[in-house]
Design a protein around this motif. Structure first.
Motif, PDB file in Angstrom:
ATOM      1  N   GLU A   8       0.846  -1.188   0.000  1.00  0.00           N
ATOM      2  CA  GLU A   8       0.000   0.000   0.000  1.00  0.00           C
ATOM      3  C   GLU A   8       0.880   1.235   0.000  1.00  0.00           C
ATOM      4  O   GLU A   8       1.896   1.277   0.686  1.00  0.00           O
ATOM      5  CB  GLU A   8      -0.838   0.050   1.285  1.00  0.00           C
ATOM      6  N   THR A   9       0.470   2.236  -0.762  1.00  0.00           N
ATOM      7  CA  THR A   9       1.183   3.505  -0.661  1.00  0.00           C
ATOM      8  C   THR A   9       0.191   4.571  -0.243  1.00  0.00           C
ATOM      9  O   THR A   9      -0.990   4.510  -0.577  1.00  0.00           O
ATOM     10  CB  THR A   9       1.838   3.931  -1.985  1.00  0.00           C
ATOM     11  N   ASP A  10       0.705   5.530   0.501  1.00  0.00           N
ATOM     12  CA  ASP A  10      -0.096   6.633   1.030  1.00  0.00           C
ATOM     13  C   ASP A  10       0.360   7.916   0.373  1.00  0.00           C
ATOM     14  O   ASP A  10       1.449   8.394   0.678  1.00  0.00           O
ATOM     15  CB  ASP A  10       0.198   6.779   2.537  1.00  0.00           C
ATOM     16  N   ALA A  11      -0.416   8.455  -0.532  1.00  0.00           N
ATOM     17  CA  ALA A  11      -0.123   9.770  -1.109  1.00  0.00           C
ATOM     18  C   ALA A  11       1.345   9.956  -1.459  1.00  0.00           C
ATOM     19  O   ALA A  11       2.008  10.875  -1.003  1.00  0.00           O
ATOM     20  CB  ALA A  11      -0.570  10.867  -0.155  1.00  0.00           C
ATOM     21  N   LEU A  12       1.854   9.038  -2.267  1.00  0.00           N
ATOM     22  CA  LEU A  12       3.264   9.076  -2.645  1.00  0.00           C
ATOM     23  C   LEU A  12       3.521  10.217  -3.641  1.00  0.00           C
ATOM     24  O   LEU A  12       2.800  10.368  -4.622  1.00  0.00           O
ATOM     25  CB  LEU A  12       3.619   7.740  -3.295  1.00  0.00           C
ATOM     26  N   VAL A  13       4.561  10.998  -3.362  1.00  0.00           N
ATOM     27  CA  VAL A  13       4.903  12.132  -4.222  1.00  0.00           C
ATOM     28  C   VAL A  13       6.383  12.087  -4.564  1.00  0.00           C
ATOM     29  O   VAL A  13       7.210  11.791  -3.698  1.00  0.00           O
ATOM     30  CB  VAL A  13       4.599  13.482  -3.515  1.00  0.00           C
ATOM     31  N   LYS A  14       6.706  12.336  -5.839  1.00  0.00           N
ATOM     32  CA  LYS A  14       8.109  12.523  -6.198  1.00  0.00           C
ATOM     33  C   LYS A  14       8.248  13.762  -7.068  1.00  0.00           C
ATOM     34  O   LYS A  14       7.622  13.870  -8.121  1.00  0.00           O
ATOM     35  CB  LYS A  14       8.657  11.303  -6.955  1.00  0.00           C
ATOM     36  N   GLU A  15       9.040  14.697  -6.588  1.00  0.00           N
ATOM     37  CA  GLU A  15       9.307  15.915  -7.360  1.00  0.00           C
ATOM     38  C   GLU A  15      10.751  15.919  -7.812  1.00  0.00           C
ATOM     39  O   GLU A  15      11.639  15.595  -7.037  1.00  0.00           O
ATOM     40  CB  GLU A  15       9.031  17.155  -6.492  1.00  0.00           C
ATOM     41  N   PHE A  16      10.960  16.279  -9.084  1.00  0.00           N
ATOM     42  CA  PHE A  16      12.322  16.511  -9.578  1.00  0.00           C
ATOM     43  C   PHE A  16      12.479  18.006  -9.797  1.00  0.00           C
ATOM     44  O   PHE A  16      11.946  18.535 -10.767  1.00  0.00           O
ATOM     45  CB  PHE A  16      12.564  15.793 -10.903  1.00  0.00           C
ATOM     46  N   LYS A  17      13.161  18.657  -8.918  1.00  0.00           N
ATOM     47  CA  LYS A  17      13.394  20.106  -9.061  1.00  0.00           C
ATOM     48  C   LYS A  17      12.113  20.840  -9.465  1.00  0.00           C
ATOM     49  O   LYS A  17      12.074  21.564 -10.469  1.00  0.00           O
ATOM     50  CB  LYS A  17      14.475  20.386 -10.098  1.00  0.00           C
ATOM     51  N   GLY A  18      11.059  20.622  -8.721  1.00  0.00           N
ATOM     52  CA  GLY A  18       9.818  21.337  -9.007  1.00  0.00           C
ATOM     53  C   GLY A  18       8.871  20.604  -9.941  1.00  0.00           C
ATOM     54  O   GLY A  18       7.669  20.787  -9.867  1.00  0.00           O
TER      55      GLY A  18
END
Ligand SMILES: Nc1ncnc2c1ncn2[C@@H]1O[C@H](COP(=O)(O)OP(=O)(O)OP(=O)(O)O)[C@@H](O)[C@H]1O
Ligand SMILES: [Mg+2]
Lengths: 255, 311
Positions: A8-18
């Motif tokens: 399960e993932t919870d609101a996974l976020v990945k940003e690359f320099k914006g």
């Protein structure tokens, strides 16, 4: 019951320099399922895989495996828990033989991988098991060939054999049929179906025939976010999905 | 007996007979640099890590062994052991910092740390600064075999070389060596199979540094001194050259490469003076452009082609 979900993932976020490559992805993968992750190019599928296996650090969000929080663990640690991934570009050890490739995986559970004073002939006791695994993917006649010399489709089969050698609870496959001819696609599809007993598979796949043929559940990603989720018949009818795919929407609707 | 075993026995025989045909000190020098290059190759050829600071380990062991024998009065064997252990410890420190980076950054970190070690040797009093640590007695092996005799020393050096070469061979062909090759071939895949690659790289680095140290300490014993040249980055570059010229990732490549370089330097030094550097540079360029696999690598490839044609 939460235990029904292996991952399960919870609101996974990945940003690359914006730039947000993965935004608020809450994924639930049911134990025993073949779960497909689909979406147009650049949707963030591979990035998701990299987050789940910790090859990339999530910007925000949490990951749980069998109910345990694994968000802070190292990639090798996650692999030892039983989450083993393949890569979008072929992931064999090119200058080792086919047999050696599988043995590298088997060797870990044998222990003694730091023993530099021992002969590698001590590894020959793994040969039988390695050949068994190779036979399972139809590579038993290629045992002594150097991996780099295998045809492309066979390389992907070798990857699967190597991954299976670890007997993972959860297998992550990134486009296992990419760049293959018809026959190879069919073979790999049957293979995935066959090895899915007793384990869970999360796969990224572009080939709709494979997705419709063997997946129990589908999550559609677009621009980093979840667009739709459900069994194939449901997802394929979803107008949002058809629109996101545009050019390929015909194919998606037909199949 | 296998062909391979026969080849090894013939080499050993050549090693045993060599001092009767060639000036023993030259052969000893070749052996020391061959050992250095073999240790380096364990890292470059079998783990895929290019260290640009290996002279630091070579030089450190030379100083420590020289100091231990000359000032502390340790027996020769223990002095060499002290040098080797010191190089291994230094390798652990440098390796721990460097393996966090890959590729060119790894090379840069090793170079930077090796430069710091070099300046430490330049300033420290026990090294004798620019003059070096001179007049280290060779002592006696086991207390009774006089090593000031070149021939006695030669067989001692040969024994050290054979032991270290065997250890490197064993490491390459061990369960550990298999994982090193896997890391060299595809590091992300090795991680995804659950291997803590940093630990494997670090152990490889420490082994390589310690054996490079053993080479440095032995060379110090042969020439009875240790100087800054032993720790200079020129030497770090030279060992890269020897390994690539001979064929990295082959068992015999470094041995061949270092023999060629040392003998050439020896022959040319009085005749062409500082032109030696230019000649070495040209050899390197030719090698990289025409014989990418190095001397031994090309021979193996040629041999495989012949076999392929026959089949
Ligand atoms: N390391 C990175 N640095 C910056 N941007 C990245 C990085 N990795 C991925 N991206 C960007 O994130 C987006 C998602 O990429 P990702 O590889 O996850 O897509 P994908 O869904 O796997 O696409 P494909 O179907 O082509 O494999 C892309 O726009 C990509 O350019
Ligand atoms: Mg991708």
């Amino acid at each position: 019951m939460a235990d029904d979900y292996i991952l399960e993932t919870d609101a996974l976020v990945k940003e690359f320099k914006g730039f947000v490559a993965v935004s608020d992805v809450s994924l639930k993968v049911r134990r025993g399922h073949i779960h497909a992750l689909i979406g147009p190019n650049g949707a963030g599928k591979t990035t998701c895989f990299n987050l789940l296996t910790k090859f990339l650090e999530p910007t925000r969000g949490r990951i749980r495996f069998n109910g345990e929080d694994i968000t802070l663990e190292a990639p090798a640690q996650i692999a030892r828990r039983g989450i083993v991934r393949s890569f979008q570009i072929s992931a064999v050890f090119p200058h080792l033989t086919v047999l050696e490739n599988v043995r590298i995986a088997l060797q870990r559970k044998l222990g003694g991988s730091f023993y530099f004073w021992r002969s590698d002939s001590t590894l020959s006791r793994l040969d039988d098991r390695a050949i068994e695994l190779l036979a399972e993917v139809g590579l038993d006649s290629y045992v002594d060939m150097v991996a780099v010399e295998l045809p492309y489709g066979r390389k992907r089969a070798l990857e699967i054999a190597t991954t299976l050698a670890l007997d993972p609870e959860l297998m992550l496959l990134d486009e296992p049929t990419q760049g293959m001819g018809h026959e190879d696609v069919d073979r790999v599809m049957q293979l995935i179906k066959k090895v899915s007993t007793r384990r869970t598979i999360l796969m990224v796949e572009h080939n709709m025939k494979v997705v419709s043929g063997i997946s129990d559940m589908i999550t559609v990603l677009a621009r980093g976010a979840v667009l739709a989720e459900g069994p194939y018949a449901e997802v394929a009818k979803n107008p949002l999905v058809i629109e996101a795919y545009m050019g390929t929407s015909e194919e998606a609707a037909q199949a | 007996m296998s062909r391979r075993a026969i080849a090894y026995l013939m080499l050993l025989a050549a090693g045993l007979a060599a001092p009767f045909f060639i000036y023993p000190v030259l052969v000893m020098k070749v052996l020391c640099f061959a050992l250095f290059a073999c240790a380096f190759n364990l890292l470059l050829g079998y783990t895929g890590l290019l260290s640009f600071g290996h002279a630091a380990f070579f030089g450190a062991a030379a100083y420590v062994a020289g100091h231990a024998i000359k000032v502390w009065g340790l027996p020769t064997e223990l002095g060499l052991l002290a040098g080797t252990i010191a190089a291994g410890a230094l390798g652990w420190a440098v390796g721990s910092l460097a393996i966090r980076r890959t590729g060119i950054y790894f090379a840069m970190v090793t170079l930077a740390l090796a430069q710091m070690i070099y300046f430490f040797f330049l300033e420290a009093s026990f090294t004798g600064g620019e003059d070096g640590l001179q007049g280290v007695p060779r002592g006696a092996l086991l207390g009774f075999i006089d090593l000031s005799n070149d021939l006695n020393l030669y067989y001692f050096v040969l024994a050290i070389f054979v032991f270290a070469f065997w250890l490197i061979y064993r490491t390459i062909h061990s369960p550990f060596g298999q994982i090193l090759k896997a890391i060299r071939e595809n590091e992300p895949r090795a991680i995804s199979l659950g291997y803590d690659v940093a630990k494997y790289k670090l152990l490889a680095f420490v082994l390589s540094a310690a054996l490079a140290g053993l080479a440095g300490a032995t060379k110090m014993l042969v020439f009875k001194f240790a100087t800054l040249t032993d720790a200079h980055w020129h030497l770090s570059g030279e060992v890269v050259l020897m390994t690539i010229l001979g064929g990295m990732g082959t068992v015999f490549g470094p041995l061949v490469g270092s023999s060629v370089i040392v003998v050439l330097q020896n022959e040319l030094a009085d005749k062409v003076g500082s032109l030696v550097t230019v000649i070495m540079g040209s050899i390197f360029v030719i090698c990289v452009l025409l014989f990418r696999r190095g001397i031994v690598g090309e021979i193996i490839a040629f041999y495989k082609r012949m076999l392929g044609q026959k089949a």
